[in-house]
Design an enzyme around this catalytic site. Structure first.
Site, short mmCIF file in Angstrom:
data_model
loop_
_atom_site.label_atom_id
_atom_site.label_comp_id
_atom_site.label_asym_id
_atom_site.label_seq_id
_atom_site.Cartn_x
_atom_site.Cartn_y
_atom_site.Cartn_z
N PRO A 1 -5.84 -5.75 4.21
CA PRO A 1 -6.11 -6.16 3.14
C PRO A 1 -5.66 -7.71 2.86
O PRO A 1 -4.70 -7.96 2.91
CB PRO A 1 -6.01 -5.40 1.63
CG PRO A 1 -5.62 -4.14 2.23
CD PRO A 1 -4.74 -4.61 3.80
N ASP B 1 -10.68 4.13 1.83
CA ASP B 1 -9.37 4.93 2.40
C ASP B 1 -8.09 4.69 1.42
O ASP B 1 -7.28 5.51 1.14
CB ASP B 1 -9.05 4.59 3.70
CG ASP B 1 -8.59 3.20 3.94
OD1 ASP B 1 -7.38 2.86 3.53
OD2 ASP B 1 -9.31 2.38 4.24
N GLN B 2 -8.36 3.50 0.66
CA GLN B 2 -7.24 3.21 -0.15
C GLN B 2 -7.20 3.88 -1.39
O GLN B 2 -6.22 4.12 -2.19
CB GLN B 2 -7.21 1.60 -0.36
CG GLN B 2 -7.05 0.91 0.72
CD GLN B 2 -7.27 -0.65 0.61
OE1 GLN B 2 -6.72 -1.38 -0.21
NE2 GLN B 2 -7.86 -1.34 1.82
N HIS C 1 -10.61 5.57 9.09
CA HIS C 1 -9.55 5.49 8.22
C HIS C 1 -9.60 6.55 7.03
O HIS C 1 -8.63 6.99 6.50
CB HIS C 1 -9.36 4.06 7.62
CG HIS C 1 -8.73 2.87 8.25
ND1 HIS C 1 -9.63 2.24 9.15
CD2 HIS C 1 -7.37 2.90 8.76
CE1 HIS C 1 -8.71 1.45 10.10
NE2 HIS C 1 -7.39 1.86 9.54
N GLN D 1 0.81 -1.27 -0.13
CA GLN D 1 -0.12 -0.01 -0.01
C GLN D 1 0.80 1.09 -0.28
O GLN D 1 0.50 2.33 -0.61
CB GLN D 1 -0.86 0.03 1.30
CG GLN D 1 -2.05 0.83 1.21
CD GLN D 1 -2.96 0.92 2.29
OE1 GLN D 1 -2.54 1.65 3.57
NE2 GLN D 1 -4.03 0.23 2.51
N1 LIG Z 1 -10.87 -6.65 5.60
C1 LIG Z 1 -10.27 -5.67 5.09
N2 LIG Z 1 -10.32 -5.78 3.59
C2 LIG Z 1 -9.51 -5.07 3.05
N3 LIG Z 1 -8.83 -3.91 3.58
C3 LIG Z 1 -8.77 -3.88 4.82
C4 LIG Z 1 -9.38 -4.78 5.73
N4 LIG Z 1 -9.07 -4.58 6.88
C5 LIG Z 1 -8.41 -3.47 6.83
N5 LIG Z 1 -7.99 -3.00 5.52
C6 LIG Z 1 -6.87 -1.85 5.25
O1 LIG Z 1 -5.83 -2.08 5.83
C7 LIG Z 1 -5.47 -0.78 6.15
C8 LIG Z 1 -5.36 -0.92 7.80
O2 LIG Z 1 -5.04 0.41 8.17
P1 LIG Z 1 -4.24 0.76 9.84
O3 LIG Z 1 -3.62 1.84 10.12
O4 LIG Z 1 -5.59 0.18 10.74
O5 LIG Z 1 -3.31 -0.30 9.84
P2 LIG Z 1 -1.88 -0.81 10.44
O6 LIG Z 1 -0.98 -0.10 9.86
O7 LIG Z 1 -2.15 -2.27 10.53
O8 LIG Z 1 -2.01 0.03 11.84
P3 LIG Z 1 -2.34 -0.26 13.11
O9 LIG Z 1 -1.54 -1.52 13.53
O10 LIG Z 1 -1.74 0.98 13.70
O11 LIG Z 1 -3.88 -0.65 13.09
C9 LIG Z 1 -6.47 0.27 5.64
O12 LIG Z 1 -6.17 0.76 4.35
C10 LIG Z 1 -7.61 -0.62 5.59
O13 LIG Z 1 -8.75 -0.20 4.57
#
Ligand SMILES: Nc1ncnc2c1ncn2[C@@H]1O[C@H](COP(=O)(O)OP(=O)(O)OP(=O)(O)O)[C@@H](O)[C@H]1O
Length: 361
Positions: free
Chosen positions: A130, A299-300, A322, A103
């Site tokens: 994702p 958000d993506q 997000h 990403q």
């Molecule tokens: N089931 C899903 N399907 C597709 N995308 C997802 C799904 N769950 C989360 N995401 C995506 O993954 C990303 C998660 O971002 P987030 O900041 O929560 O993650 P992170 O870097 O692991 O941080 P943290 O550990 O701080 O939560 C976002 O872009 C969100 O849309």
């Protein structure tokens, strides 16, 4: 005086995404950034393995000067130079999400000076990120709307799950020959069909995948008895996945080419029925409201909307934190403004006149 743009990592969601988007935009726009209060709303704030690997990968790609790049660091300064395509390899040695590392680099490499291949070892299907199939089936086709001939290809060499990781993927990206063009995600058209996969790997029993499949199919057939819903059950063979793992990924396709995704990865003591029916209920909600962008794609897409030339628009469900965070970061970094309006049936309309950014390298 400092020439850093400062991004508050505790804003709204307060997770890793603000950091990822801020660093990606810093590299693309060649603007130094300082991210403070990184992941302030997470139980263990600061940089985790996944974020640190992403930062180091972008440091290599942009020959950046970086301060604060240590595990659990809550402040980072990043000063990029130019974007070098090429071959990059990351071994996270954990189940850090491969897709979240992608990403971060995906938008950047579109503006590189040559083709790139990024080979990452980590988790392919891990919670709160994702699943790799989501990236292949939902994100990448959606990005084609910003550049019909975008050549981004994501290949899974090995699946990897929490806690061991051991997954491996390759992402190939060809640089853009012109700016991204504004994309429209407004016309739902007609709902056509649901496709999906219920998978299991390692020593997990087959019935988990069948539970996932049956409960997901039941819900879709109940609501749309005349539509195709084809969820395949399959086992990852040991040469494709060494460890235990199971989950489901569903996509709904419409006549205008919208792809909506929903899914989940099983954790310890996985209840296939619950996970399968949650995924299909999530998907059914999108179809009923005729949204063109699901709750995760929202958000993506923000970073691409901010960079594209012209006014991009999306019709989506309620905005996630997000997404609001991604909008905050994109506005701070690029100066563009996002407009948000609400429909009568829970839809949200997001639009933005993008920068039309292009790296003439
Ligand atoms: N089931 C899903 N399907 C597709 N995308 C997802 C799904 N769950 C989360 N995401 C995506 O993954 C990303 C998660 O971002 P987030 O900041 O929560 O993650 P992170 O870097 O692991 O941080 P943290 O550990 O701080 O939560 C976002 O872009 C969100 O849309």
């Amino acid at each position: 005086m400092s020439n850093f743009v400062e991004i508050d990592g505790s804003y709204l969601e307060g997770g890793g995404q603000a950091l990822r988007n801020a660093i990606s935009l810093s590299v693309i726009l060649n603007r130094p950034v300082r991210v403070v209060k990184i992941r302030a709303n997470r139980p263990k704030p600061g940089l985790s393995h996944q974020h640190l690997h992403g930062v180091h990968l972008l440091r290599a790609i942009s020959q950046a000067d970086v301060n604060g790049d240590a595990l659990l660091s809550t402040e980072l300064e990043f000063t990029p130079r130019r974007i070098e395509g090429g071959m990059y390899k990351v071994d996270t040695r954990t189940a850090a999400s491969i897709t979240l590392i992608y990403q971060m680099v995906m938008p950047v490499l579109l503006f590189a000076n040559s083709s790139s291949r990024v080979d990452v070892t980590g988790g392919t299907n891990v919670a709160f990120s994702p699943q790799v199939e989501y990236m292949q089936q939902v994100l990448l086709p959606s990005l084609k709307r910003f550049a019909a001939n975008t050549a981004m290809e994501l290949t899974v060499l090995h699946h990897g799950f929490y806690p061991r990781g051991n997954g491996r993927c390759q992402l190939n990206v060809e640089p853009l020959q012109q700016p991204l063009t504004a994309a429209q995600f407004m016309d739902f058209g007609q709902f056509r069909e649901v496709k999906g996969a219920a998978y299991y790997a390692g020593r997990l029993p087959k019935f988990i995948a069948y539970d996932l499949q049956h409960s997901a199919e039941r819900e879709i057939h109940r609501l749309w008895p005349d539509h195709q819903c084809n969820i395949q059950v399959f086992k990852h063979t040991p040469d494709r996945a060494r460890d235990n793992g199971a989950g489901i990924i569903l996509t709904a396709l419409t006549s205008t080419g919208c792809v909506l995704g929903a899914g989940s990865v099983g954790e310890k003591n996985i209840d296939g029925h619950m996970i399968g029916s949650n995924a299909s209920c999530e998907l059914a909600g999108y179809i009923k409201n005729e949204v063109c962008v699901d709750a995760h794609l929202q958000d993506q897409l923000i970073i691409f909307m901010a960079l594209a030339k012209g006014c991009s628009r999306m019709r989506t469900c309620a905005l996630s934190k997000h997404t609001r965070t991604a909008i905050y970061v994109a506005e701070q970094m690029t100066g563009v403004k996002f407009n948000i309006e609400y429909g009568d049936f829970g839809q949200t309309f997001v639009s933005c006149e993008g920068l039309g950014h292009f790296n003439n390298v």
